[in-house]
Write a protein that holds these residues in place. Structure first.
Motif, PDB file in Angstrom:
ATOM      1  N   THR A 130      42.162  48.660  42.701  1.00 52.77           N
ATOM      2  CA  THR A 130      42.830  47.502  42.359  1.00 52.77           C
ATOM      3  C   THR A 130      44.654  47.462  42.789  1.00 52.77           C
ATOM      4  O   THR A 130      45.035  48.049  43.606  1.00 52.77           O
ATOM      5  N   THR A 131      44.419  45.759  43.587  1.00 54.00           N
ATOM      6  CA  THR A 131      44.684  45.371  44.403  1.00 54.00           C
ATOM      7  C   THR A 131      47.100  45.119  43.755  1.00 54.00           C
ATOM      8  O   THR A 131      46.842  45.350  42.512  1.00 54.00           O
ATOM      9  N   GLN A 132      47.867  45.255  44.492  1.00 54.87           N
ATOM     10  CA  GLN A 132      48.905  44.791  43.924  1.00 54.87           C
ATOM     11  C   GLN A 132      49.343  43.435  43.498  1.00 54.87           C
ATOM     12  O   GLN A 132      48.629  42.807  43.298  1.00 54.87           O
ATOM     13  N   LEU A 133      50.387  43.185  43.000  1.00 56.39           N
ATOM     14  CA  LEU A 133      50.034  41.963  42.223  1.00 56.39           C
ATOM     15  C   LEU A 133      50.806  41.171  43.779  1.00 56.39           C
ATOM     16  O   LEU A 133      51.403  40.870  44.589  1.00 56.39           O
ATOM     17  N   LEU A 134      49.589  39.563  43.315  1.00 59.14           N
ATOM     18  CA  LEU A 134      49.588  38.791  44.228  1.00 59.14           C
ATOM     19  C   LEU A 134      49.910  38.043  44.119  1.00 59.14           C
ATOM     20  O   LEU A 134      49.955  37.189  42.629  1.00 59.14           O
ATOM     21  N   ASN A 135      50.297  36.889  45.038  1.00 58.86           N
ATOM     22  CA  ASN A 135      51.279  35.468  45.012  1.00 58.86           C
ATOM     23  C   ASN A 135      50.694  34.718  45.767  1.00 58.86           C
ATOM     24  O   ASN A 135      51.209  33.452  45.651  1.00 58.86           O
ATOM     25  N   ALA A 136      49.805  35.174  46.936  1.00 55.52           N
ATOM     26  CA  ALA A 136      49.052  33.727  48.081  1.00 55.52           C
ATOM     27  C   ALA A 136      47.802  34.276  48.333  1.00 55.52           C
ATOM     28  O   ALA A 136      47.599  36.001  48.101  1.00 55.52           O
ATOM     29  N   ASP A 137      47.496  33.773  49.053  1.00 55.06           N
ATOM     30  CA  ASP A 137      45.942  33.540  49.406  1.00 55.06           C
ATOM     31  C   ASP A 137      46.008  34.469  50.275  1.00 55.06           C
ATOM     32  O   ASP A 137      46.746  35.628  51.133  1.00 55.06           O
ATOM     33  N   THR A 138      44.785  35.977  49.760  1.00 56.88           N
ATOM     34  CA  THR A 138      44.684  37.046  50.779  1.00 56.88           C
ATOM     35  C   THR A 138      43.071  37.132  50.868  1.00 56.88           C
ATOM     36  O   THR A 138      42.935  37.018  49.623  1.00 56.88           O
ATOM     37  N   GLN A 139      42.572  37.991  51.468  1.00 58.73           N
ATOM     38  CA  GLN A 139      41.428  38.514  51.889  1.00 58.73           C
ATOM     39  C   GLN A 139      41.449  40.349  52.115  1.00 58.73           C
ATOM     40  O   GLN A 139      42.320  40.860  52.676  1.00 58.73           O
ATOM     41  N   PHE A 140      39.743  40.148  51.916  1.00 55.43           N
ATOM     42  CA  PHE A 140      39.908  42.076  51.406  1.00 55.43           C
ATOM     43  C   PHE A 140      38.727  42.262  51.294  1.00 55.43           C
ATOM     44  O   PHE A 140      37.748  41.454  51.413  1.00 55.43           O
ATOM     45  N   ARG A 141      38.532  43.819  52.450  1.00 54.31           N
ATOM     46  CA  ARG A 141      36.759  44.280  53.001  1.00 54.31           C
ATOM     47  C   ARG A 141      36.943  45.146  52.908  1.00 54.31           C
ATOM     48  O   ARG A 141      38.044  46.312  52.765  1.00 54.31           O
ATOM     49  N   VAL A 142      36.527  46.385  52.793  1.00 49.15           N
ATOM     50  CA  VAL A 142      35.997  47.279  52.570  1.00 49.15           C
ATOM     51  C   VAL A 142      35.069  48.104  54.044  1.00 49.15           C
ATOM     52  O   VAL A 142      34.005  47.591  54.006  1.00 49.15           O
ATOM     53  N   VAL A 150      44.088  42.227  40.714  1.00 48.16           N
ATOM     54  CA  VAL A 150      42.369  42.301  40.408  1.00 48.16           C
ATOM     55  C   VAL A 150      41.867  43.528  40.870  1.00 48.16           C
ATOM     56  O   VAL A 150      42.917  44.094  41.974  1.00 48.16           O
ATOM     57  N   THR A 151      40.917  44.005  40.572  1.00 48.40           N
ATOM     58  CA  THR A 151      40.275  45.269  40.708  1.00 48.40           C
ATOM     59  C   THR A 151      38.871  45.078  41.088  1.00 48.40           C
ATOM     60  O   THR A 151      38.084  44.116  41.225  1.00 48.40           O
ATOM     61  N   LEU A 152      38.587  45.498  42.436  1.00 47.26           N
ATOM     62  CA  LEU A 152      38.277  45.080  43.629  1.00 47.26           C
ATOM     63  C   LEU A 152      36.692  46.894  43.362  1.00 47.26           C
ATOM     64  O   LEU A 152      37.136  47.466  43.675  1.00 47.26           O
ATOM     65  N   ASP A 153      35.573  46.459  43.869  1.00 47.81           N
ATOM     66  CA  ASP A 153      34.569  46.993  43.314  1.00 47.81           C
ATOM     67  C   ASP A 153      33.447  46.942  44.806  1.00 47.81           C
ATOM     68  O   ASP A 153      32.753  45.789  44.788  1.00 47.81           O
ATOM     69  N   ALA A 154      32.831  48.039  45.371  1.00 51.73           N
ATOM     70  CA  ALA A 154      32.140  47.768  46.647  1.00 51.73           C
ATOM     71  C   ALA A 154      30.853  48.222  46.433  1.00 51.73           C
ATOM     72  O   ALA A 154      30.828  49.769  45.779  1.00 51.73           O
ATOM     73  N   THR A 155      29.912  48.150  45.913  1.00 52.79           N
ATOM     74  CA  THR A 155      28.830  48.802  45.678  1.00 52.79           C
ATOM     75  C   THR A 155      27.402  48.480  47.153  1.00 52.79           C
ATOM     76  O   THR A 155      28.145  47.272  48.029  1.00 52.79           O
ATOM     77  N   THR A 156      26.739  49.586  47.286  1.00 56.62           N
ATOM     78  CA  THR A 156      26.031  49.615  48.728  1.00 56.62           C
ATOM     79  C   THR A 156      24.262  48.872  48.066  1.00 56.62           C
ATOM     80  O   THR A 156      24.016  49.144  47.299  1.00 56.62           O
ATOM     81  N   THR A 157      23.761  48.344  49.259  1.00 53.79           N
ATOM     82  CA  THR A 157      22.684  48.307  48.440  1.00 53.79           C
ATOM     83  C   THR A 157      20.981  48.557  48.922  1.00 53.79           C
ATOM     84  O   THR A 157      20.403  48.623  48.670  1.00 53.79           O
ATOM     85  N   THR A 158      21.351  49.461  50.306  1.00 52.67           N
ATOM     86  CA  THR A 158      20.708  50.362  50.223  1.00 52.67           C
ATOM     87  C   THR A 158      21.344  51.965  50.429  1.00 52.67           C
ATOM     88  O   THR A 158      22.365  52.063  50.045  1.00 52.67           O
TER      89      THR A 158
END
Length: 627
Positions: free
Chosen positions: A283-295, A243-251
């Motif tokens: 963009t994450t590596q190929l995932l096979n299990a539950d994983t949490q992401f943050r920035v 999956v590709t993750l996008d971080a956006t700031t609201t302030t």
């Protein structure tokens, strides 16, 4: 003292109010964890005094006057003060209580260590006007409190933030109010100086409490999404995926943000940096299990390694939506006599169940139900489907409806004699039994009339009720033997009962109580119930024996005879004394009698015996001769 007119004071107040409001404020983005907090502790005693480097006010243990302070859990230090708890809310929590000096100036100053360089921060403190105008100790609402808040750099030469609260007079419904400032630490510095300044006039009023002084890092609020969603849920069969993750700031707190992506495989308990993931997108590596992401995000890259210098985004979750084969509560369910039965599977959160008539494909019978009801024997199949990602179980569980019949047990009547017991036995085995008297056996014995019921359950689970009616047969009682005419006998009982049987020889019984008794000298009547429990008897002579006579030739009762023999022609009577001596034979007893003589000699008063013969019948008895 200089007096200012009301109108001029109002203009000054309004101008100052506008200035102060513009200077105060809170973090417009996301506040981080608290890095400094002063709540002045807790306890039932006052103090301790602050270091002289923190304040030049004088510490008193209670009742502070102008230019004095105390630290206490009791706000009501003077009779004109409100008595309210501290802001923190802990048991016996203390607060800083200040009676402002006549001259404006610093009443609290302290260094705040542990800052990150070139990082935005938020300062805040809670303020309470302790003067109670209801006390009337001061004119009106007293002199307002007014605190000026300043943040200086570590060298105490650069003012980083400055703001003054609006003047607050005594209030009839006072509350704690929070004030704040935002500032950015200086490059190369990890410390700042906080100053709290009395900006009001001295005199009656201007009494305040301070509590919960705090510093937090201030950064941009960050959202992490993938294709506009804050989570990704995939089915096992679709793995692996990236999956590709996008971080956006609201302030716009940071002028130029620096990023570091992190991941966790233990449900967010521990996060580790992802090497090289330092852009606004990842963009994450190929995932096979539950994983949490943050920035995590910081103003300066050097601060990304310090958790007190960064802001964290909300956690983005990559979840594998696992679905197992449904679990049937029962592999088979019995339908008794075509009744509808309910098939069921164990409920699972986030899973719906669809019912089919085949192990694969087939017809959908009912959807989104944990149960299915039918009376048709056969096999039914259940498929699990998740609500999150619509994932389908690899297999369907099979549940069978088995047809069975409940046993047909006719109602049974059992007659018993008084004092006897009846054995009630269910004619079905194997089965389980539940009698209405609590017994759990196939048979029971009872001695009381009534209705007895037993719930009979077959091994297949079909139930029926066996009913037994126990009847205690009544004992007959002969009331009367009644002759109707000369040839018919009616046996009359005290109570009429269809179970009674009648006889006049004790051998042959009949349901009718009427008999032909022609040619019978003596009638012996028998009555019994049809179950043969008890037999009662009574007898009746069709002729009347004269029990005594007095042959004294007075014309009354001079001869002994048996009346009624005219219905028995050919009968014969023999008369004996008490020793068995034959005294007389009457061959025509219906017309002749005995005069009490033997060989024409009168016999003495005594008892004498007779035998009456008719056909094959014989009646004997005795009578008395009286002189």
């Amino acid at each position: 003292m200089i007096f200012v007119s009301r109108s001029l004071w109002s203009v000054v107040f309004i101008m100052f109010f506008a200035f102060a409001k513009a200077q105060l404020g809170f973090c417009s983005g996301e506040s981080g964890d608290i890095i400094f907090s002063e709540d002045f502790g807790a306890g039932t005693t006052n103090g301790p005094a602050l270091p002289t480097t923190v304040t030049n006010y004088t510490y008193v243990n209670s009742a502070p006057e102008d230019g004095q302070y105390t630290i206490s859990n009791n706000m009501g230090q003077l009779g004109s003060f409100w008595n309210r708890p501290d802001h923190t809310g802990n048991s016996n929590g203390r607060m800083l209580i200040v009676n402002a000096a006549f001259n404006a100036g610093i009443f609290y100053q302290t260094s705040i260590p542990g800052l990150c360089e070139n990082t935005p921060y938020e300062f805040s403190a809670w303020v309470f006007n302790v003067y109670n105008p209801n006390s009337n100790a001061c004119p009106g609402v007293g002199i307002p409190i007014q605190v000026r808040f300043q943040i200086w750099d570590a060298t105490d030469t650069v003012l980083l933030a400055d703001g003054t609260m609006n003047p607050r007079g005594g209030e009839t419904n006072p509350t704690w109010i929070q004030y704040g400032l935002t500032f950015t630490s200086e490059p190369g510095q990890n410390e700042c100086i906080l100053k709290l300044i009395n900006a009001g006039d001295g005199g009656c009023g201007n009494d305040l409490a301070i509590d919960d002084i705090q510093f937090r890092p201030c950064g941009d609020a960050i959202n992490v999404v993938s294709n506009g969603s804050e989570e990704t849920i995939v089915c096992e069969e679709d793995l692996p995926v990236s999956v590709t993750l996008d971080a956006t700031t609201t302030t716009n707190v940071f002028s130029s943000a620096e990023y570091q992506w992190q991941s966790s495989t233990d449900n967010g308990a521990n996060f580790t940096d992802i090497p090289g993931a330092n852009g606004a997108s990842h963009t994450t590596q190929l995932l096979n299990a539950d994983t949490q992401f943050r920035v995590k995000i910081a103003e300066d890259a050097v601060n990304l390694s310090n958790s007190q210098c960064v802001n964290f985004s909300d956690i983005y979750t990559f979840e594998v939506d696992e679905v197992s084969t449904p679990v049937a509560l029962d592999d088979s369910v019995t339908s008794c006599d075509g009744e509808e039965v309910e098939l069921a599977v164990q409920p699972v959160n986030g899973v719906i169940f669809n019912w089919y008539d085949a192990p694969t494909a087939g017809n959908l019978l009912v959807s989104d139900q944990e149960t299915f009801t039918s009376s048709t024997p056969g096999f039914y199949y259940v498929e699990a489907r998740t609500t999150a990602a619509n994932c389908i179980s690899n297999n369907r569980v099979e549940i069978e409806i088995v047809a069975a019949r409940a046993p047909d047990i006719p109602r049974e009547e059992i007659f018993i004699c008084s004092g006897e017991t009846a054995r009630l036995e269910v004619p079905v085995s194997p089965a389980t039994y539940e009698w209405d008297n609590g017994a759990m056996t196939q048979a029971i014995e009872v001695d009381t009339a009534g209705t007895y019921e037993c719930i009979v359950t077959t091994p297949e689970g079909c139930e029926t009720i066996a009913v037994f009616e126990v009847i205690v047969t009544p004992v007959p009682e002969i009331q009367e033997l009644r002759l109707i005419g000369e040839e018919e006998l009616e046996i009359i009982t005290v109570s009429q009962n269809p179970d009674f049987e009648y006889s006049i020889d004790g051998i042959n019984f009949q349901e009718s109580n009427h008999f032909d008794v022609n040619n019978l000298l003596e009638i012996n009547a028998f009555v019994r119930n049809s179950r043969g429990c008890d037999t009662v008897t009574d007898n009746l002579f069709r002729v009347k024996v004269n029990l005594f006579f007095s042959p004294n030739e007075d014309g009354f009762n001079d001869r002994w005879s048996i009346s009624g023999l005219e219905n028995f022609p050919g009968s014969r009577i023999e008369i004996f004394d008490r020793y068995g001596k034959l005294l007389r034979v009457l061959n025509n007893p219906e017309v002749e009698g005995w005069n009490g003589t033997f060989n024409n000699e009168p016999l003495p008063s005594s008892d004498y015996w007779f035998k009456l013969y008719y056909a094959d019948q014989e009646i004997s008895g005795h009578f008395t001769l009286k002189r």
